[in-house]
Design an enzyme around this catalytic site. Sequence first.
Site, mmCIF file in Angstrom:
data_model
loop_
_atom_site.group_PDB
_atom_site.id
_atom_site.type_symbol
_atom_site.label_atom_id
_atom_site.label_comp_id
_atom_site.label_asym_id
_atom_site.label_seq_id
_atom_site.Cartn_x
_atom_site.Cartn_y
_atom_site.Cartn_z
ATOM 1 N N ASN A 107 -66.110 60.871 -98.754
ATOM 2 C CA ASN A 107 -64.154 60.872 -99.228
ATOM 3 C C ASN A 107 -63.373 62.072 -97.973
ATOM 4 O OD1 ASN A 107 -62.279 59.576 -100.384
ATOM 5 N ND2 ASN A 107 -62.179 61.142 -101.485
ATOM 6 N N THR A 108 -64.077 61.594 -96.837
ATOM 7 C CA THR A 108 -63.065 61.914 -95.726
ATOM 8 C C THR A 108 -63.570 61.475 -94.328
ATOM 9 O OG1 THR A 108 -62.490 64.881 -94.478
ATOM 10 C CG2 THR A 108 -64.789 63.923 -95.444
ATOM 11 N N HIS B 250 -66.046 57.589 -90.896
ATOM 12 C CA HIS B 250 -64.884 58.306 -92.170
ATOM 13 C C HIS B 250 -66.188 58.031 -92.631
ATOM 14 C CE1 HIS B 250 -61.861 58.421 -95.264
ATOM 15 N NE2 HIS B 250 -63.398 57.494 -95.570
ATOM 16 N N CYS B 251 -66.789 59.381 -93.512
ATOM 17 C CA CYS B 251 -67.939 59.351 -94.824
ATOM 18 C C CYS B 251 -67.102 58.713 -95.685
ATOM 19 C CB CYS B 251 -68.802 60.270 -94.218
ATOM 20 S SG CYS B 251 -70.072 60.531 -95.831
ATOM 21 N N ILE B 252 -67.657 58.171 -96.470
ATOM 22 C CA ILE B 252 -66.821 56.863 -97.942
ATOM 23 C C ILE B 252 -68.090 57.687 -98.948
ATOM 24 C CG2 ILE B 252 -66.078 54.973 -97.025
ATOM 25 C CD1 ILE B 252 -68.609 53.969 -98.221
#
EC number: 2.3.1.225
Length: 350
Positions: free
Chosen positions: A216-217, A211-213
Site C-alpha cells: 500500500n505504498t 507502486h506495491c499494492i
Amino acid sequence: MSYEKHSDAKASRYAWNQPWNPFEVTLSDPTYPMNLEEKNQIPYRFQSVPDDVPEVPHIESRYKNLPGNNIYLCCGRLQMSSQYKAFLISLFALILPGVLFFIFSAFWLWHHVSPAVPITFAYLYALAVVSMFKCSTADPGILPRNAYSLTYNPAHPWSVIPEDRKVLVGSTRSDSVFVNTVYCHTCHLYRPPRASHCHLCDNCVEYLDHHCIWLNTCIGRRNYRYYFIFLLSVVLSALYLTGLGFYTSIGSFHESTDTNFAAHLRRPWAGVSFFLGIYGALGAILPGILFCYQCYLISVGQNVHEYLRAKSTETEDVHPFHDSIWLNFLVVLCRPKNVSYVRPTRKSYV
C-alpha cells in the site's frame, strides 16, 4: 560569574589584571568587570525576553496541504496510500503462519531440538514484520508540488509550454551523459532524474521503482532498502518455516506410538506443522522471484519503472546510472536517507 575584591589595591577592568585573593571575595554582578557598552553586547538569548515580543506564526507541515491520495498519521510520521484492502490481505498472510508456529510448533522444537531453532525463526519473522510496517508507512520520497508553476502570459502564449531541460549525469566520469527531465503538469515541477509520477498515489516520487499494492505504498528512494530487507527476510522466513514444519510433523511421528502418518497428522501440533511446511513452500515462491528480480535490476543500474519503459533496450549504450555491480548495490542500499520533503515543520526546511 565574577567577584568583587575587598582590598585597597587599584582595581582593573580586566579580571586577569586584578591581584585578588580567592578568600577575600564576595559574590557581585555576574557581568563584572564589564562596562555598560559591553553589557549591551550580550547575546539576546541570554537576556530576559520582554513582554511585547511578537509570537512567531505557526508553520504547518507540507503534508497537510498536499493534494495526493495518501493518509497521514502521527503528525505525518506515518503515511500510506488510501487503497488498503490488499495491504490487509498481505498483513493477514504474514501474521497467520507466525501465530500458528508459536502456538503449535515452537514448543516441540524448543524441547526436542534446541531453543535456538524457534529463537532464530522469531528473529527472521520479527525482521519481516518490522520491515513491512517500516516500508509501508515511511515516506517513499514524495516531491513537493508547485515548485515550478507555469503562468500564462497573453503576450507569449507559448509560456505555458514547458521547455525541455537536461541534467548532466556522471560529470566526473568520461562516459557522462545528459538526461532529460520531464515536466509534470499535475505536480507543476520538473522531475529529477529517475523520478516518476504515481497515478495511484497522485504524487511524484523520487527514484520511483513501482507502486506495491500489497504494501500500500510506492517504493521509492526513502523506503527501498526496507522493501529489499522485507523481501529477503520473507524468503528466509518462509524457507526456514518449510523445513521446521516438515521436520516437526515427521519427527513427532517417529517419537509417537502412531503407526499411520495420516492418523498422526490429526494431532493438532503435527497437522498444523505439516500445513506450515506447505504454506512456507508456497509463500516463498513469489517473494523469491521478486527478490531475484530486484537483485538483477540493481546489478544493471535500473529500477522496475526504467526497465519496463526503456525506449532503447536494444541499443548497446550503457545505462547512465550503471556502475560496477558492487557499487550499484552500495549506492541503492547504503546511501544516506534524506529528509522528507513533505513532513518537516522546521522553518529551515520549509
